[in-house]
Write an enzyme that holds these catalytic residues in place. Sequence first.
Site, short mmCIF file in Angstrom:
data_model
loop_
_atom_site.label_atom_id
_atom_site.label_comp_id
_atom_site.label_asym_id
_atom_site.label_seq_id
_atom_site.Cartn_x
_atom_site.Cartn_y
_atom_site.Cartn_z
N LYS A 1 2.48 -3.53 6.20
CA LYS A 1 2.68 -3.69 4.77
C LYS A 1 4.18 -3.58 4.42
O LYS A 1 4.68 -4.34 3.59
CB LYS A 1 1.88 -2.64 3.99
CG LYS A 1 0.36 -2.84 4.05
CD LYS A 1 -0.08 -4.12 3.35
CE LYS A 1 -1.59 -4.24 3.20
NZ LYS A 1 -1.99 -5.55 2.63
N SER B 1 0.83 -1.21 0.00
CA SER B 1 0.00 0.00 0.00
C SER B 1 0.86 1.25 0.00
O SER B 1 1.97 1.26 0.54
CB SER B 1 -0.87 0.01 1.26
OG SER B 1 -1.47 1.27 1.45
N TYR C 1 -0.89 -0.18 10.05
CA TYR C 1 -1.20 -0.80 8.76
C TYR C 1 -0.02 -0.64 7.78
O TYR C 1 0.45 -1.62 7.19
CB TYR C 1 -2.46 -0.14 8.20
CG TYR C 1 -2.86 -0.57 6.82
CD1 TYR C 1 -3.51 -1.77 6.61
CD2 TYR C 1 -2.62 0.25 5.72
CE1 TYR C 1 -3.91 -2.16 5.33
CE2 TYR C 1 -3.01 -0.12 4.45
CZ TYR C 1 -3.66 -1.33 4.26
OH TYR C 1 -4.05 -1.70 2.99
#
Lengths: 336, 336
Positions: free
Chosen positions: B160, B128, B156
């Site tokens: 990633k 991402s 998050y």
Amino acid sequence: MQILITGGGGFLGARLARTLLAQGELSLAGQPRKRIETITLTDRAAPPDDLKNDPRVRVVVGDLNDVLASKQVPAAGTDCVFHLAAAVSGECEADFDLGMRSNFAATHALLEACRALGNKPTVVFSSSVAVFGKRPGFEMPDPIQDDTLPTPQSSYGTQKAIGELMMADYGRKGFIRARSVRLMTVSVRPGRPNGAASSFFSGMIREPLAGVRAQVPVGPEVDHPILSPSRTIAAIIRCAEATDAEWGPLTGLNLPALRCSVGEMAKALERVAGPEATALLDWVPDPNILKLVNTWPGNVKSARANALGLTANADFDEVIREYIRENPQAVKLKVR
Amino acid sequence: MQILITGGGGFLGARLARTLLAQGELSLAGQPRKRIETITLTDRAAPPDDLKNDPRVRVVVGDLNDVLASKQVPAAGTDCVFHLAAAVSGECEADFDLGMRSNFAATHALLEACRALGNKPTVVFSSSVAVFGKRPGFEMPDPIQDDTLPTPQSSYGTQKAIGELMMADYGRKGFIRARSVRLMTVSVRPGRPNGAASSFFSGMIREPLAGVRAQVPVGPEVDHPILSPSRTIAAIIRCAEATDAEWGPLTGLNLPALRCSVGEMAKALERVAGPEATALLDWVPDPNILKLVNTWPGNVKSARANALGLTANADFDEVIREYIRENPQAVKLKVR
């Protein structure tokens, strides 16, 4: 103050413990200096007797994953953790699962345990210059800076880079105070060779000084970033002391590095201990070691460490003379 | 050919499956195109009926960690894995343990399972743009390039970035063929809002077109990188097809991004559906969403993706018109 050192039975861990015990107190992140009550040393092997016999030292022998799972470490109220335990580069390249267990899983488990302490301990994580690696067919930035993209070309370097990312997020969330410190190759290490691909950077000096032959598995042109043991330990402590503002971003910080070619290291050895020393070097390329060493950068800059007042050795002669001064019993050749 | 799609019940996973089933065959890493025999979709919820009813589709419902532990996936002989399953940004920031389990532990377990297949499957990992983050007090490079240092400012994004590092090392070791693809914000997503901090980038278009009020939780000046669903799916497939030489380094690749401000998105909505549409927008700042969105970069370059022939949407009008063309039943306002 309570301190935990993982890898506390190893060369750096034991030396760090001795240095901390000698100074007797420590300032964390700019807070007032506090007396060191306990240092817990955990490692797969027990530390040397001088440490074991210090009343302030607690020893926990075992695999780091196991002693974390059984909650033997960290003790409640631990203020500061120096996480030095790791499987080394050559081992991790030969045994992928070992590295994932010893470096990846254990670092995650340690950070979870530090988070569970609930007191936001300072965690100094020994990352490595091995997070940087030349990818076949691609340019690597030259010089390497603190904020160069890590592109590790070893499982060891990958596991250290992942550790840095975990550290930064545990720090950002306020679970710990994060200090990821990229160690340069520490030379000259006393004692025996280990499984690190960089082990020969110490061996090619240590063994000839002891009158023993040593293999140099790479060519004289190989450039490498070096920092001596005393400067490495002082730097690790300075990183624990740094305030958040001094420290800056939560990403990894490059320790200062003396850029030195292997040929120049041999010349320094000859200046210090004469041609009798360099005559003991066998220049025999080792493909397994070359494979890792050739991916590592020679030219590493350390702007953030410099701003903390940390500097590299002036030259490799200084590195050798530090070893001789500290390990006189291990030196058999006549030194000039 | 056998394919596994994690997150196969979600919007992107289901759309990817439909696209692959429609084309009927796939070329992996420059090898000849092969017929797609089976696509396994795994997710916590079952996929839509059209997929469930396709004889080539196998459905495995469950938490990814569980279905991996019970060896329901990946099936022996799996040639290609599209790893799209993830807990989203807002969820991971609110529940740290959820993110570590769903993104960090599950990705590691999946890579171990792919390694155990023994046939070097191609693994396309949906990373991402959230691996990039503005650190308070520090400059972020502008524009972001493929090789900019990730400094994630969310759990998050951290998870990633760790996934990318694992992918690169599993790829370097030859356990898998690694394709880490950094998705931009996919807009306009059909259906319901989700827990992603970026969810409103779809909602602020989708809801007004349906005649429903929508909140815009950030200011019009916020710049963001967008790619439409059709281009995102085409790009994911192109990344699986790319030869190793085309792909280049094993580090993450930025998908193409349309740089667009939230104000410009609203203007495009007005051009397409009139002031009736923008009158349905409530500009109400949300501190929790702002906290994440403000760390994300607006200006993202995609040199590697461009070299694969992938390009961004020409403008945000195109993005909106793609949604209207593909979801006519969801559009109640009159479109110009």
